[in-house]
Motif scaffolding. Structure first.
Motif, PDB file in Angstrom:
ATOM      1  N   HIS A 197       6.406  32.431 -27.021  1.00  0.00           N
ATOM      2  CA  HIS A 197       7.776  32.483 -27.535  1.00  0.00           C
ATOM      3  C   HIS A 197       7.981  33.764 -28.336  1.00  0.00           C
ATOM      4  O   HIS A 197       7.895  33.767 -29.560  1.00  0.00           O
ATOM      5  CB  HIS A 197       8.055  31.257 -28.400  1.00  0.00           C
ATOM      6  CG  HIS A 197       8.082  29.978 -27.633  1.00  0.00           C
ATOM      7  ND1 HIS A 197       7.962  28.745 -28.234  1.00  0.00           N
ATOM      8  CD2 HIS A 197       8.202  29.746 -26.298  1.00  0.00           C
ATOM      9  CE1 HIS A 197       8.015  27.799 -27.305  1.00  0.00           C
ATOM     10  NE2 HIS A 197       8.149  28.382 -26.123  1.00  0.00           N
ATOM     11  N   GLN A 198       8.233  34.842 -27.621  1.00  0.00           N
ATOM     12  CA  GLN A 198       8.342  36.137 -28.272  1.00  0.00           C
ATOM     13  C   GLN A 198       9.784  36.485 -28.608  1.00  0.00           C
ATOM     14  O   GLN A 198      10.721  35.822 -28.158  1.00  0.00           O
ATOM     15  CB  GLN A 198       7.732  37.221 -27.381  1.00  0.00           C
ATOM     16  CG  GLN A 198       8.364  37.317 -25.993  1.00  0.00           C
ATOM     17  CD  GLN A 198       7.806  38.470 -25.193  1.00  0.00           C
ATOM     18  OE1 GLN A 198       7.801  39.602 -25.638  1.00  0.00           O
ATOM     19  NE2 GLN A 198       7.311  38.177 -23.993  1.00  0.00           N
ATOM     20  N   GLN A 199       9.943  37.545 -29.385  1.00  0.00           N
ATOM     21  CA  GLN A 199      11.258  38.031 -29.808  1.00  0.00           C
ATOM     22  C   GLN A 199      11.656  39.205 -28.924  1.00  0.00           C
ATOM     23  O   GLN A 199      10.893  40.147 -28.740  1.00  0.00           O
ATOM     24  CB  GLN A 199      11.200  38.488 -31.264  1.00  0.00           C
ATOM     25  CG  GLN A 199      12.518  38.967 -31.835  1.00  0.00           C
ATOM     26  CD  GLN A 199      13.430  37.828 -32.204  1.00  0.00           C
ATOM     27  OE1 GLN A 199      12.977  36.793 -32.661  1.00  0.00           O
ATOM     28  NE2 GLN A 199      14.726  38.007 -31.998  1.00  0.00           N
ATOM     29  N   ALA A 200      12.855  39.138 -28.347  1.00  0.00           N
ATOM     30  CA  ALA A 200      13.320  40.215 -27.478  1.00  0.00           C
ATOM     31  C   ALA A 200      13.551  41.492 -28.275  1.00  0.00           C
ATOM     32  O   ALA A 200      13.837  41.462 -29.472  1.00  0.00           O
ATOM     33  CB  ALA A 200      14.598  39.796 -26.760  1.00  0.00           C
ATOM     34  N   GLU A 201      13.427  42.616 -27.588  1.00  0.00           N
ATOM     35  CA  GLU A 201      13.649  43.942 -28.171  1.00  0.00           C
ATOM     36  C   GLU A 201      15.063  44.396 -27.819  1.00  0.00           C
ATOM     37  O   GLU A 201      15.549  44.157 -26.714  1.00  0.00           O
ATOM     38  CB  GLU A 201      12.638  44.925 -27.586  1.00  0.00           C
ATOM     39  CG  GLU A 201      12.708  46.323 -28.127  1.00  0.00           C
ATOM     40  CD  GLU A 201      11.936  46.458 -29.418  1.00  0.00           C
ATOM     41  OE1 GLU A 201      12.583  46.801 -30.423  1.00  0.00           O
ATOM     42  OE2 GLU A 201      10.722  46.235 -29.437  1.00  0.00           O
ATOM     43  N   GLU A 250      19.097  43.532 -24.414  1.00  0.00           N
ATOM     44  CA  GLU A 250      18.074  42.666 -24.983  1.00  0.00           C
ATOM     45  C   GLU A 250      16.993  42.452 -23.938  1.00  0.00           C
ATOM     46  O   GLU A 250      17.235  41.812 -22.907  1.00  0.00           O
ATOM     47  CB  GLU A 250      18.700  41.330 -25.404  1.00  0.00           C
ATOM     48  CG  GLU A 250      17.807  40.480 -26.276  1.00  0.00           C
ATOM     49  CD  GLU A 250      18.507  39.246 -26.807  1.00  0.00           C
ATOM     50  OE1 GLU A 250      18.568  38.253 -26.056  1.00  0.00           O
ATOM     51  OE2 GLU A 250      18.999  39.279 -27.945  1.00  0.00           O
ATOM     52  N   GLY A 303       3.194  40.284 -25.744  1.00  0.00           N
ATOM     53  CA  GLY A 303       4.569  40.144 -26.197  1.00  0.00           C
ATOM     54  C   GLY A 303       4.808  40.690 -27.589  1.00  0.00           C
ATOM     55  O   GLY A 303       3.900  41.169 -28.262  1.00  0.00           O
ATOM     56  N   ARG A 304       6.057  40.616 -27.994  1.00  0.00           N
ATOM     57  CA  ARG A 304       6.501  41.044 -29.321  1.00  0.00           C
ATOM     58  C   ARG A 304       6.929  39.785 -30.078  1.00  0.00           C
ATOM     59  O   ARG A 304       7.928  39.162 -29.750  1.00  0.00           O
ATOM     60  CB  ARG A 304       7.670  42.016 -29.195  1.00  0.00           C
ATOM     61  CG  ARG A 304       8.343  42.423 -30.503  1.00  0.00           C
ATOM     62  CD  ARG A 304       9.488  43.384 -30.168  1.00  0.00           C
ATOM     63  NE  ARG A 304      10.191  43.873 -31.337  1.00  0.00           N
ATOM     64  CZ  ARG A 304      11.347  43.384 -31.782  1.00  0.00           C
ATOM     65  NH1 ARG A 304      11.911  42.365 -31.152  1.00  0.00           N
ATOM     66  NH2 ARG A 304      11.942  43.902 -32.839  1.00  0.00           N
ATOM     67  N   TYR A 305       6.155  39.438 -31.083  1.00  0.00           N
ATOM     68  CA  TYR A 305       6.373  38.177 -31.775  1.00  0.00           C
ATOM     69  C   TYR A 305       6.873  38.432 -33.203  1.00  0.00           C
ATOM     70  O   TYR A 305       6.298  39.245 -33.931  1.00  0.00           O
ATOM     71  CB  TYR A 305       5.080  37.368 -31.809  1.00  0.00           C
ATOM     72  CG  TYR A 305       4.589  36.982 -30.426  1.00  0.00           C
ATOM     73  CD1 TYR A 305       5.024  35.819 -29.814  1.00  0.00           C
ATOM     74  CD2 TYR A 305       3.713  37.814 -29.726  1.00  0.00           C
ATOM     75  CE1 TYR A 305       4.597  35.473 -28.537  1.00  0.00           C
ATOM     76  CE2 TYR A 305       3.281  37.482 -28.450  1.00  0.00           C
ATOM     77  CZ  TYR A 305       3.728  36.313 -27.862  1.00  0.00           C
ATOM     78  OH  TYR A 305       3.305  35.977 -26.595  1.00  0.00           O
ATOM     79  N   TYR A 338      12.583  41.913 -23.195  1.00  0.00           N
ATOM     80  CA  TYR A 338      11.277  41.578 -23.758  1.00  0.00           C
ATOM     81  C   TYR A 338      10.361  42.795 -23.716  1.00  0.00           C
ATOM     82  O   TYR A 338      10.304  43.511 -22.707  1.00  0.00           O
ATOM     83  CB  TYR A 338      10.645  40.405 -23.011  1.00  0.00           C
ATOM     84  CG  TYR A 338      11.303  39.084 -23.342  1.00  0.00           C
ATOM     85  CD1 TYR A 338      11.276  38.593 -24.645  1.00  0.00           C
ATOM     86  CD2 TYR A 338      11.967  38.349 -22.373  1.00  0.00           C
ATOM     87  CE1 TYR A 338      11.895  37.393 -24.973  1.00  0.00           C
ATOM     88  CE2 TYR A 338      12.584  37.144 -22.680  1.00  0.00           C
ATOM     89  CZ  TYR A 338      12.542  36.674 -23.989  1.00  0.00           C
ATOM     90  OH  TYR A 338      13.152  35.491 -24.310  1.00  0.00           O
ATOM     91  N   TRP A 339       9.643  42.987 -24.796  1.00  0.00           N
ATOM     92  CA  TRP A 339       8.784  44.160 -24.968  1.00  0.00           C
ATOM     93  C   TRP A 339       7.737  44.277 -23.866  1.00  0.00           C
ATOM     94  O   TRP A 339       7.382  45.372 -23.445  1.00  0.00           O
ATOM     95  CB  TRP A 339       8.096  44.071 -26.332  1.00  0.00           C
ATOM     96  CG  TRP A 339       7.111  45.155 -26.618  1.00  0.00           C
ATOM     97  CD1 TRP A 339       7.364  46.454 -26.928  1.00  0.00           C
ATOM     98  CD2 TRP A 339       5.682  45.033 -26.631  1.00  0.00           C
ATOM     99  NE1 TRP A 339       6.205  47.149 -27.141  1.00  0.00           N
ATOM    100  CE2 TRP A 339       5.155  46.294 -26.961  1.00  0.00           C
ATOM    101  CE3 TRP A 339       4.805  43.966 -26.404  1.00  0.00           C
ATOM    102  CZ2 TRP A 339       3.787  46.525 -27.062  1.00  0.00           C
ATOM    103  CZ3 TRP A 339       3.446  44.197 -26.503  1.00  0.00           C
ATOM    104  CH2 TRP A 339       2.945  45.467 -26.828  1.00  0.00           C
ATOM    105  N   ASN A 340       7.226  43.168 -23.363  1.00  0.00           N
ATOM    106  CA  ASN A 340       6.153  43.204 -22.372  1.00  0.00           C
ATOM    107  C   ASN A 340       6.670  43.129 -20.942  1.00  0.00           C
ATOM    108  O   ASN A 340       5.925  42.765 -20.029  1.00  0.00           O
ATOM    109  CB  ASN A 340       5.158  42.069 -22.613  1.00  0.00           C
ATOM    110  CG  ASN A 340       5.787  40.689 -22.468  1.00  0.00           C
ATOM    111  OD1 ASN A 340       7.010  40.555 -22.495  1.00  0.00           O
ATOM    112  ND2 ASN A 340       4.964  39.667 -22.322  1.00  0.00           N
TER     113      ASN A 340
END
Length: 341
Positions: free
Chosen positions: A105-109, A167, A84-86, A169-171
């Motif tokens: 709990h990652q941050q959306a791209e 929006e 993920g992108r955290y 998620y990176w993964n």
């Protein structure tokens, strides 16, 4: 006397507790990041706990990273690394960061779909924003079996993508991305747009195909409905569209600034000088302005257009071929005067 002895033994205990509390605070509750801005930690399938720590080293304080490593082992994060992108926020402590990493709990791209001319270029752009490999993504978008799973083929798959910002998620997985794009496509093609397409006798894919040509013909959004009206007139009259951008696409020579007569005979289903009707699919990911220009075309009697000789990016329209030849002669003269080949 007993009271004095009790106090004598209590002081070291208090000191130990204070020291321990200070260490706990120092390693686990102080800022991990030494940056004053949000930094992002990208964790992919190949990462281990050690590689995650290496990625954190440039932004983390020494004591913060030490506390984070201890909590990661204690809470079992090292045995379950989640991709993920955290976001590593200023002021966040080791407890918060490890909890986010452990729970995914990652941050959306914010992913922007570009108006790409080819699926290979689109794949390259998307891979820079997502965990997906560009080669895998390009191979999939140029594979008929894969495109068929979503109701398209390699010629029409560009119609699936609506150039907007989403929006995501990176993964996200490849299938997850396609499912999301299909939902966004269906949301975009709401009842009103679908009804307008049916009213002019086109499917959504055909609208995107015509819009992609219009996008390449002019960057002037105000003129696009006029251009759309002209091409729709040609379609109704069963005339070839004769759109220069389709020649560039067929030859994969997007750098061309001028189309010569011999190029008009290039053998390709995308050559709209040799073939009537629309080409097999879009020559790029069509813009929203281009799509809406087709759906809200200007009704007129023009059948021809030629770029204006002032190089304003707009066009001279004509109803007759003789009038069009005059417009074309002026534009050709202007090209020659500027030495554009």
């Amino acid at each position: 006397m007993k009271t004095i002895k009790a106090k004598y033994y209590l002081i070291p205990i208090i000191i130990c507790l204070v020291v321990m509390g200070g260490l706990v605070y120092y390693y686990f509750l102080t800022d991990v990041s030494k940056e004053d801005k949000v930094c992002y930690l990208y964790i992919d399938d190949d990462d281990t706990a050690d590689s995650v720590y290496v990625k954190l080293e440039p932004i983390a304080t020494t004591h913060g990273l030490t506390g984070l490593k201890y909590l990661a082992r204690y809470w079992g994060y090292t045995k379950n690394i989640r991709t993920g992108r955290y976001a590593i926020q200023p002021g966040e402590n080791a407890v918060t960061i490890v909890r986010n990493l452990k729970n995914g709990h990652q941050q959306a791209e914010m992913l922007t779909i570009p108006e790409s001319r080819t699926m290979e270029k689109l794949a390259g752009v998307l891979s820079k924003k997502l965990m997906l490999d560009s080669l895998t993504l390009a191979a999939s978008l140029t594979d008929n079996d894969f495109c068929g799973r979503w109701g398209y083929d390699t010629a029409t798959i560009a119609s699936l993508f609506v150039p907007n910002t989403y929006e995501i998620y990176w993964n996200i997985s490849l299938d997850g991305l396609m499912e999301r794009m299909q939902k966004e496509h269906d949301r975009f093609w709401n009842g009103e747009r679908t009804a307008k397409a049916e009213a002019i006798g086109l499917t959504s894919n055909e609208v995107c195909t015509l819009a992609s040509i219009i996008d390449e013909e002019t960057a002037n959004n105000e003129e696009k409905p006029m251009v759309a009206g002209m091409y729709l007139n040609r379609l109704k009259a069963d005339m070839p569209l004769q759109a220069d951008p389709t020649i560039k696409f067929a030859m994969k020579r997007f750098e061309l600034r001028r189309i010569y007569h011999d190029m008009l005979f290039y053998d390709s289903p995308y050559n709209t000088y040799r073939n009537t009707g629309l080409p097999p699919g879009p020559i790029k990911v069509a813009s929203i302005k281009g799509i809406d220009a087709v759906l809200n075309r200007v009704d007129h009697d023009f059948l021809y257009m030629c770029a204006k000789e002032d190089f304003s990016g707009t066009h001279n329209f004509a109803k007759t071929y003789n009038e069009h030849l005059k417009n074309a002669a002026r534009y050709s003269k202007a090209l020659n005067e500027r030495g554009i080949k």
